[in-house]
Design a protein around this motif. Sequence first.
Motif, mmCIF file in Angstrom:
data_model
loop_
_atom_site.group_PDB
_atom_site.id
_atom_site.type_symbol
_atom_site.label_atom_id
_atom_site.label_comp_id
_atom_site.label_asym_id
_atom_site.label_seq_id
_atom_site.Cartn_x
_atom_site.Cartn_y
_atom_site.Cartn_z
ATOM 1 N N VAL A 1 1.210 -1.461 -0.059
ATOM 2 C CA VAL A 1 0.028 -0.314 -0.206
ATOM 3 C C VAL A 1 1.105 1.153 -0.337
ATOM 4 O O VAL A 1 2.239 1.069 0.590
ATOM 5 C CB VAL A 1 -0.681 -0.120 1.015
ATOM 6 C CG1 VAL A 1 -1.350 -0.848 1.193
ATOM 7 C CG2 VAL A 1 -0.057 -0.182 2.255
ATOM 8 N N GLU A 2 0.299 2.408 -0.512
ATOM 9 C CA GLU A 2 0.935 3.214 -0.685
ATOM 10 C C GLU A 2 0.528 4.467 0.830
ATOM 11 O O GLU A 2 -0.408 4.629 0.406
ATOM 12 C CB GLU A 2 1.003 4.226 -1.415
ATOM 13 C CG GLU A 2 1.959 5.526 -1.776
ATOM 14 C CD GLU A 2 1.664 6.681 -3.712
ATOM 15 O OE1 GLU A 2 1.534 7.633 -3.574
ATOM 16 O OE2 GLU A 2 1.076 5.211 -4.233
ATOM 17 N N ALA A 3 1.492 5.279 1.924
ATOM 18 C CA ALA A 3 0.713 5.858 2.807
ATOM 19 C C ALA A 3 2.362 6.865 2.741
ATOM 20 O O ALA A 3 3.733 5.743 2.775
ATOM 21 C CB ALA A 3 0.890 5.238 3.853
ATOM 22 N N GLY A 4 1.904 7.945 3.046
ATOM 23 C CA GLY A 4 3.224 9.242 3.677
ATOM 24 C C GLY A 4 4.098 8.515 2.037
ATOM 25 O O GLY A 4 6.011 9.130 2.829
ATOM 26 N N GLY A 5 3.919 8.989 1.221
ATOM 27 C CA GLY A 5 4.663 8.739 -0.218
ATOM 28 C C GLY A 5 6.352 7.892 -0.321
ATOM 29 O O GLY A 5 7.009 7.464 -0.542
ATOM 30 N N LEU A 6 5.067 6.472 0.397
ATOM 31 C CA LEU A 6 6.437 6.194 0.451
ATOM 32 C C LEU A 6 5.370 4.495 -0.534
ATOM 33 O O LEU A 6 4.482 4.457 0.158
ATOM 34 C CB LEU A 6 7.085 5.439 1.769
ATOM 35 C CG LEU A 6 8.266 5.520 2.275
ATOM 36 C CD1 LEU A 6 8.091 6.915 2.370
ATOM 37 C CD2 LEU A 6 9.185 4.933 3.695
ATOM 38 N N ILE A 7 6.071 3.039 -0.250
ATOM 39 C CA ILE A 7 4.890 2.390 -0.842
ATOM 40 C C ILE A 7 5.339 0.569 0.640
ATOM 41 O O ILE A 7 6.678 0.985 0.822
ATOM 42 C CB ILE A 7 5.445 1.247 -1.631
ATOM 43 C CG1 ILE A 7 5.059 2.635 -3.003
ATOM 44 C CG2 ILE A 7 4.665 -0.364 -2.152
ATOM 45 C CD1 ILE A 7 5.569 1.654 -4.354
ATOM 46 N N TRP A 8 5.082 0.394 1.331
ATOM 47 C CA TRP A 8 4.382 -0.262 2.803
ATOM 48 C C TRP A 8 4.285 -1.962 2.607
ATOM 49 O O TRP A 8 3.690 -2.028 1.471
ATOM 50 C CB TRP A 8 4.000 0.119 3.244
ATOM 51 C CG TRP A 8 4.042 1.686 4.203
ATOM 52 C CD1 TRP A 8 3.510 3.066 3.432
ATOM 53 C CD2 TRP A 8 4.700 1.821 5.394
ATOM 54 N NE1 TRP A 8 4.162 3.511 3.897
ATOM 55 C CE2 TRP A 8 5.326 3.165 5.001
ATOM 56 C CE3 TRP A 8 5.280 1.012 6.535
ATOM 57 C CZ2 TRP A 8 5.917 4.057 6.377
ATOM 58 C CZ3 TRP A 8 6.164 2.095 7.409
ATOM 59 C CH2 TRP A 8 6.307 3.299 7.603
ATOM 60 N N ALA A 9 4.651 -2.673 2.674
ATOM 61 C CA ALA A 9 4.392 -3.864 2.418
ATOM 62 C C ALA A 9 4.236 -4.866 3.656
ATOM 63 O O ALA A 9 4.820 -4.664 4.508
ATOM 64 C CB ALA A 9 5.964 -4.510 1.804
ATOM 65 N N TYR A 10 2.901 -5.902 3.815
ATOM 66 C CA TYR A 10 3.199 -6.666 4.268
ATOM 67 C C TYR A 10 3.659 -7.749 4.127
ATOM 68 O O TYR A 10 3.025 -8.846 3.393
ATOM 69 C CB TYR A 10 1.679 -6.040 5.244
ATOM 70 C CG TYR A 10 1.439 -7.770 6.237
ATOM 71 C CD1 TYR A 10 2.566 -7.640 7.571
ATOM 72 C CD2 TYR A 10 0.536 -8.060 6.079
ATOM 73 C CE1 TYR A 10 1.969 -7.704 8.712
ATOM 74 C CE2 TYR A 10 0.290 -9.182 7.090
ATOM 75 C CZ TYR A 10 0.516 -9.351 8.609
ATOM 76 O OH TYR A 10 0.435 -9.742 9.247
ATOM 77 N N LEU A 11 4.272 -9.067 4.497
ATOM 78 C CA LEU A 11 4.359 -10.142 4.222
ATOM 79 C C LEU A 11 4.316 -11.096 5.100
ATOM 80 O O LEU A 11 5.248 -12.570 4.678
ATOM 81 C CB LEU A 11 6.237 -10.405 4.333
ATOM 82 C CG LEU A 11 7.005 -10.103 3.101
ATOM 83 C CD1 LEU A 11 6.636 -8.581 3.070
ATOM 84 C CD2 LEU A 11 8.456 -9.842 3.410
ATOM 85 N N GLY A 12 3.643 -10.882 6.522
ATOM 86 C CA GLY A 12 3.284 -11.948 7.129
ATOM 87 C C GLY A 12 1.565 -12.654 6.729
ATOM 88 O O GLY A 12 1.098 -12.066 5.519
ATOM 89 N N ASP A 13 1.619 -13.093 7.575
ATOM 90 C CA ASP A 13 0.163 -13.837 7.769
ATOM 91 C C ASP A 13 -1.045 -12.829 7.639
ATOM 92 O O ASP A 13 -1.715 -11.580 8.236
ATOM 93 C CB ASP A 13 -0.473 -14.515 8.969
ATOM 94 C CG ASP A 13 -1.712 -15.527 9.086
ATOM 95 O OD1 ASP A 13 -2.310 -15.197 8.503
ATOM 96 O OD2 ASP A 13 -1.911 -15.789 10.399
ATOM 97 N N PRO A 14 -2.248 -12.838 6.299
ATOM 98 C CA PRO A 14 -3.206 -12.178 6.029
ATOM 99 C C PRO A 14 -3.553 -11.645 7.392
ATOM 100 O O PRO A 14 -3.911 -11.000 7.314
ATOM 101 C CB PRO A 14 -3.350 -12.273 4.567
ATOM 102 C CG PRO A 14 -1.987 -12.979 3.776
ATOM 103 C CD PRO A 14 -1.907 -13.825 5.212
ATOM 104 N N ALA A 15 -3.836 -12.775 7.543
ATOM 105 C CA ALA A 15 -5.766 -13.291 8.837
ATOM 106 C C ALA A 15 -4.932 -12.232 9.867
ATOM 107 O O ALA A 15 -5.518 -11.666 10.577
ATOM 108 C CB ALA A 15 -5.946 -14.328 9.231
#
Length: 427
Positions: free
Chosen positions: A126-140
């Motif tokens: 997702v994009e926030a604060g001018g950065l792209i943030w990644a989530y690599l964990g359990d979606p739940a």
Amino acid sequence: MLTHEQNDLLTQTGPGTPMGTLFRRYWIPALHASELAEPDGDPVRIKLLGEELVAFRDSDGRLGLLDEFCSHRTASLYFGRNEECGLRCAYHGWKYDVDGNCVDMPSEPEGTTFRQRIKQRAYKAVEAGGLIWAYLGDPAKEPPLPSLEWMGLNPEKRFVSKRRQFSNYLQAMEGGIDSSHVSFAHRYNLDNDPLHAGTEGNKYLKADTRPKFEVAESDGGLLIGARRTADEDTYYWRITQWMMPWYTIIPPFGTHNPMGGHAWVPIDDDSCYAWSWNYHPTQDFGERELDALQSGDGIHVKYKPGTYDPLADKANDYLMDRAAQRRKETFSGIAGIAAQDFSLQESMGEICDRTKERLGTSDAAIILARRRLLAALDDLESDDLPGLAPEHTHVRSASILLPKDVPFQEGAKDVLVVKPGENFYSI
């Protein structure tokens, strides 16, 4: 001093490792949004926590973060075509959408259902604060995004950079919470660095090179108070916020200079991204100040062309100038606040052997940060891990004068919280 086993636990962050599993519970600052500025633009390679990935923005502007290597014959999708809402492998044309679904398989017979059984590993971005943030964990278990103060400010009020550091994240992060080195490593530059100059606190930093550390746990991590004597009745406190899993907020230098901070994100076990930011909560950067930031002053760096690698590096001895060191223009002969730090951190080797350390009283925050990280490994499934809740990162650091009989966490309580529309407090 740590055991070999403890050092391995703290420094290894790849897939399947305990610390890697912990870090995958958090959102990761991965890219500048400008690196994926246009729909159907060039894909970007990115390595996080030992995983080689490729990021892209599809035709509809959605962000994709996929395993770099195609499920077919493992060719790199970096060479793929970003077109018509998917990334198409340049080898045989298999095409994946942002969720990793194989949406086209032109090398297979028409009517085949094979593609429906193929799933490229994909992560949320997702994009926030001018950065792209990644989530690599359990979606739940996906948590909310962090709420660092600068993320909610207009672009004119914030400046964020990243650089690659050739050491494990831990020794870089430990440098960020070590306030005692400022009196030495940076002592000749505090008065002339354009992002630190002109503050009363500089005289206390240089006059008292033996700060007394007091550390208290916070909801997000630690409050680290470095105490120096100001006069017979008063202490000068520099209070650093360390938030799990890798954030530090630097105590500011006067209210006219910007607030700053870092995130230390593992690329793999031997390198990390050092994200650095400055911001003003209540005013835009001036032209002179912005020029200093863009030129790599303060906690930022000058780059090798076309890269995020610092111009000063191990191969050129970080552009050390022994004559400048002798003239006391810099303490180490290395120019720049950031380079003064990472040159010494990289000198420890890619992964510091902490069995050889002999820690002193000024290392109290480092000791407790390690303990807090190790303790979190026993609670990996908890939804209450430090730093997960947005309010854990919606805080400020401060530098402040307090009477000697006032505990720092009590005396500074009011200035350690974000007050929208109000400037931070600093001496």
